[in-house]
Design an enzyme around this catalytic site. Structure first.
Site, mmCIF file in Angstrom:
data_model
loop_
_atom_site.group_PDB
_atom_site.id
_atom_site.type_symbol
_atom_site.label_atom_id
_atom_site.label_comp_id
_atom_site.label_asym_id
_atom_site.label_seq_id
_atom_site.Cartn_x
_atom_site.Cartn_y
_atom_site.Cartn_z
ATOM 1 N N SER A 170 0.840 -1.189 0.000
ATOM 2 C CA SER A 170 0.000 0.000 0.000
ATOM 3 C C SER A 170 0.884 1.252 0.000
ATOM 4 O O SER A 170 1.744 1.385 -0.870
ATOM 5 C CB SER A 170 -0.961 -0.035 1.188
ATOM 6 O OG SER A 170 -2.000 0.900 1.025
ATOM 7 N N HIS A 194 -7.010 -6.320 0.419
ATOM 8 C CA HIS A 194 -5.838 -5.464 0.290
ATOM 9 C C HIS A 194 -4.736 -5.913 1.241
ATOM 10 O O HIS A 194 -4.963 -6.131 2.434
ATOM 11 C CB HIS A 194 -6.243 -4.018 0.595
ATOM 12 C CG HIS A 194 -5.177 -3.004 0.331
ATOM 13 N ND1 HIS A 194 -4.303 -3.079 -0.734
ATOM 14 C CD2 HIS A 194 -4.841 -1.867 0.997
ATOM 15 C CE1 HIS A 194 -3.492 -2.044 -0.705
ATOM 16 N NE2 HIS A 194 -3.794 -1.283 0.332
#
Length: 535
Positions: free
Chosen positions: A229, A359
């Site tokens: 991320s 994610h």
């Protein structure tokens, strides 16, 4: 310092002969540099002013120098890379200062401490170390932020984990006029350098300390970096801007990471203005481009190229459009052209073909290639080739973004590697790259096919088209794909198994070449070209 170019080109072909695998190998994997920036001595022309930049919807040509000429040899890339670096610093990330006047610290089995002094200012920070089993010294992977990276798999592969807190060097949640952290304690709270580059500076200082240590615990010449991320954004920039890093592994980096800036507005990813405003990740100068990325003189395919020829493993998530996975695949495909031109096409992997859409999940699909990359680039005991595995739902087309051709770079300092074939079964001629040394009279062109990567149920191949003794203004290549189906193609126009040139790569001078590539499902067995014709 210039490193010798030592290249590995590996093509694995799954044959219809039981479990037999044929591997064509040349040379050995490239190693990391001994210095942070090999091109620091290169003269770089004056950079353009932001107000004078032209608009260009296509990706900038990574092979074109600032003076308008194109590089011709592999050794030319050293100084061309420096130009890309300076452009990226000025317009995207902010400047990464060179090594400070004093960098000291310690390395132990549990941590690394860093103390920096420069121009009368000082700062310090530390990072935790976890060693794998066995005896050192160990290669190490710097893990940013503490989540998203499969640290158990890293240690199981034989590498140490350096847990790096980027916020100690560049803190989030601060305004651009009052940036905080060890970097800004040295260079000022109003520095125009963004957090991503500050984080990169911090990792470079960790490598300085490891390099100055006695080498009994960690190996400075076998360092990797990873993160997910926002920390994937950091890992991407860190690997691009320090050539001592042997293996760069960004995970789901999203806007301000790997995805091309030009593609983000049309993909539904986090907007550039949002990424710029959420945190001061990007340099202050990028603020003028958030609504007009087509004015940028660089894009992230060139950040990918800056890592070349070192190991690069980009992991992406095709299930979250906000991450810009289609634009990231274009960056990888564009940067891979530089890898291939440098003879290091087997050193880049882009992998978004995953099932788990969460994610920053630890995905089973990545565990084996992760450890193979560590073996190849950090332990130097493996030779697995890179692979391009792009999920169909997030497949970008380089041909939509590129109007430049990949040159054939010569280099007298890099002799052609010898090729050896070893297998437990015989190989049919169609399994090997197909080529004709010169086109028959009147044909005008020849085509050479190379299978780049193979996995269970899919493959990637490229075809180099070469003009004969006379220039041509167009070409058509016929393919034989007896055991598979083409699912995507770049740098060409396909009609079934016939591929013709794009408008930008049809005109070739005598003996000049261009290349197109394609991805398919099924088996690569029998892949071949069956002819090349030109008007």
């Amino acid at each position: 310092m210039r490193r010798p170019w030592i290249v590995v080109i590996t093509v694995a072909l799954a044959l219809a002969l039981g479990a037999a695998v044929v591997t064509v190998t040349a040379g050995a994997a490239v190693t990391a540099s001994a210095v942070e920036d090999e091109g620091a001595d290169c003269p770089v022309p004056a950079l353009p002013d932001a107000g004078a930049l032209p608009t260009n919807a296509k990706l900038p040509d990574p092979f074109k120098r600032l003076d308008g000429t194109r590089i011709a040899t592999r050794s030319d890339w050293r100084c061309r890379r420096e130009e890309v670096k300076k452009l990226a610093e000025k317009f995207v990330y902010g400047e990464k200062p060179a090594k400070p006047q004093s960098v000291t610290g310690t390395v132990s089995s549990t941590g690394v401490t860093v103390n920096v002094t420069h121009n009368g200012r000082s700062s310090s920070f530390s990072a935790r170390v976890e060693l794998p089993g066995g005896s050192g010294p160990f290669p190490a992977v710097v893990v940013l932020g503490g989540f998203g990276a499969d640290t158990a798999a890293i240690k199981a592969a034989g590498a140490a984990v350096i847990s790096y807190d980027p916020y100690a060097v560049g803190k989030e949640g601060t305004p651009r006029t009052n940036k905080q952290g060890a970097f800004y304690s040295i260079y000022g709270a109003t520095s125009s350098t963004g957090l991503l580059m500050a984080w990169a500076w911090g990792v470079s200082r960790i490598i300085d300390v490891v390099a100055q240590s006695d080498g009994r615990i960690l190996k400075a010449d076998a360092m990797g970096v990873t993160g997910c991320s926002r920390f994937g954004k950091g890992a991407f920039v860190i690997g691009a801007f320090d050539q001592r890093i042997a293996l760069t592994m960004p995970i789901e980096s999203g806007s301000a990471g790997a995805p091309i800036f030009r593609g983000i507005p049309g993909e539904g990813a986090q907007s550039l203005s949002s990424a710029y405003g959420e945190q001061p990740w990007l340099g202050d100068a990028f603020g003028t481009f958030t609504g007009s990325p087509n004015r940028l003189p660089v894009d992230t395919h060139e950040m990918v190229a800056m890592v070349a020829p070192r190991g690069l493993f980009i992991m992406d998530n095709p299930h979250i459009a906000n991450l810009g996975p289609r634009s990231a695949s274009v960056a990888a495909l564009g940067g891979a052209e530089v890898y291939k031109a440098l003879g290091a096409g087997a050193n880049i992997t882009y992998w978004s073909d995953v099932q788990d859409g969460n994610h920053c999940a630890n995905r089973a699909e990545w565990r084996v290639p992760l450890q193979q990359h560590i073996a190849k680039y950090l332990l130097r005991t493996g030779n697995e080739p890179g692979t391009i595995r792009i999920a169909a739902k997030a497949l970008g087309r380089l041909s939509d973004w590129s109007d430049w051709q990949t040159p054939v770079l010569g280099d007298t300092q890099s002799p052609t590697p010898s090729r050896s074939v070893s297998a437990s079964a015989s190989v049919s001629p169609s399994a090997s790259p197909s080529a004709s040394a010169s086109p028959p009279a009147g044909q005008g062109c020849s085509a050479a096919l190379t299978v780049q990567n193979v996995w269970d149920g899919g493959f990637v191949a490229s075809v180099r088209v070469t003009a004969g003794a006379a220039a041509i203004t167009g070409w058509t290549v016929r393919l034989s794909v007896p055991n598979g189906t083409i699912t995507s193609l770049w740098n060409g126009r396909r009609n079934g198994t016939t591929v013709s040139n794009e408008t930008y790569n049809g005109s070739l001078g005598a003996g000049a070449s261009t290349e197109f590539g394609f991805q398919g499902t099924g088996s690569a067995t029998g892949l071949a070209t069956t002819g090349c014709t030109a008007p």
